[in-house]
Write an enzyme that holds these catalytic residues in place. Structure first.
Site, PDB file in Angstrom:
ATOM      1  N   THR A 175       0.884 -71.738  23.993  1.00  0.00           N
ATOM      2  CA  THR A 175       1.774 -72.783  23.486  1.00  0.00           C
ATOM      3  C   THR A 175       1.583 -72.938  21.981  1.00  0.00           C
ATOM      4  OG1 THR A 175       2.609 -75.017  23.894  1.00  0.00           O
ATOM      5  CG2 THR A 175       0.218 -74.731  24.051  1.00  0.00           C
ATOM      6  N   ASN A 176       2.007 -74.048  21.415  1.00  0.00           N
ATOM      7  CA  ASN A 176       1.894 -74.239  19.968  1.00  0.00           C
ATOM      8  C   ASN A 176       1.507 -75.682  19.665  1.00  0.00           C
ATOM      9  OD1 ASN A 176       4.404 -75.878  19.745  1.00  0.00           O
ATOM     10  ND2 ASN A 176       5.317 -73.974  20.491  1.00  0.00           N
ATOM     11  N   ASP A 177       1.434 -76.025  18.387  1.00  0.00           N
ATOM     12  CA  ASP A 177       0.917 -77.326  17.955  1.00  0.00           C
ATOM     13  C   ASP A 177       1.920 -78.479  18.000  1.00  0.00           C
ATOM     14  OD1 ASP A 177      -1.707 -76.677  17.439  1.00  0.00           O
ATOM     15  OD2 ASP A 177      -1.268 -75.930  15.422  1.00  0.00           O
TER      16      ASP A 177
END
Ligand code: C5P
Length: 224
Positions: A29-31
């Site tokens: 996933t990402n931030d």
């Protein structure tokens, strides 16, 4: 009603980060915190719209009084958005979409084995671009988080993805981008710079952006 410039409009907002499964206990996933997208959904409601929020993983509470559609992967987000696209007047794609997903997600936990292992990824469809190609009446707004040559990337994206507006945030500047409560954005349309906003709360950025969108929709003659 000037206080409710989005009265009678259906607004679809995507927010958060999509999540790509590798195996039952792992994912990519990402931030993204979801803060910007959630602020947009809330502001659209305050301005009178009927709002649907399609959200990936986020670290803030879902807003009250808004239809929320939780999704995991990019493919799920694409499906949720396409299902609702025809009825929308405005689509704002603030989600941080994973560009790639696991080519072969495993249904069992992957075991530790060799010193090196390779995970094969394949490209996800571009949701914003898919919408740009399908749009009829919809006003489409994309986001771009860039670290360099922001304006160049923004103009390339707006043309390639056929968006009506593109909101650029430089994620290298403190007080902008992922996780923060404030943002510093520059808005572009297909002919170039529309407005560069100063550092503002995400709530304020959201409201200014929606007022701009409402004005543009009205100028098209689609409003009362
Ligand atoms: O190309 P880039 O990821 O920087 O573009 C950002 C914009 O495109 C955002 O509005 C994001 O939600 C959207 N996007 C998308 N589907 C993808 C990648 C990005 O809708 N696969």
């Amino acid at each position: 009603n000037p206080a409710l410039p989005l009265a009678g409009k259906r607004v679809l907002v995507t927010a958060g980060g999509t999540m790509e499964r590798i195996d039952p206990v792992r994912y990519i996933t990402n931030d993204s915190s979801g803060k910007m997208g959630y602020a947009i959904a809330e502001a659209a409601k305050r301005l009178g719209a009927q709002v649907t929020l399609v959200t990936g993983k986020a670290s803030v509470a879902v807003p009250a009084g808004i239809e929320v559609v939780p999704v995991d992967s990019t493919m799920d987000m694409l499906e949720a958005v396409l299902d609702r696209f025809d009825d929308c007047d405005i689509v704002i794609k603030a989600a941080a979409v994973a560009d790639y997903r696991a080519a072969r997600p495993s249904d069992k936990k992957i075991k530790k084995k060799d010193e090196r292992m390779t995970l094969e990824l394949i490209k996800n469809p571009d949701i914003l671009q898919t919408l740009g190609e399908r749009k009829t009446k919809q006003f489409i707004v994309g986001f771009a988080a860039e670290t360099d040559n922001g304006e160049l990337h923004a103009m390339d994206k707006i043309r390639r993805k056929k968006s009506d507006l593109l909101v650029l945030n430089d994620v290298t500047v403190p007080g902008a981008g992922f996780g923060t409560d404030t943002n510093i954005v520059t808005v572009f349309d297909e002919s170039g710079l529309v407005v560069a906003l100063p550092q503002l709360s995400k709530r304020e950025v959201a409201e200014r952006l929606l007022v701009l969108i409402a004005e543009r929709l009205k100028a098209r003659g689609g409003s009362d």
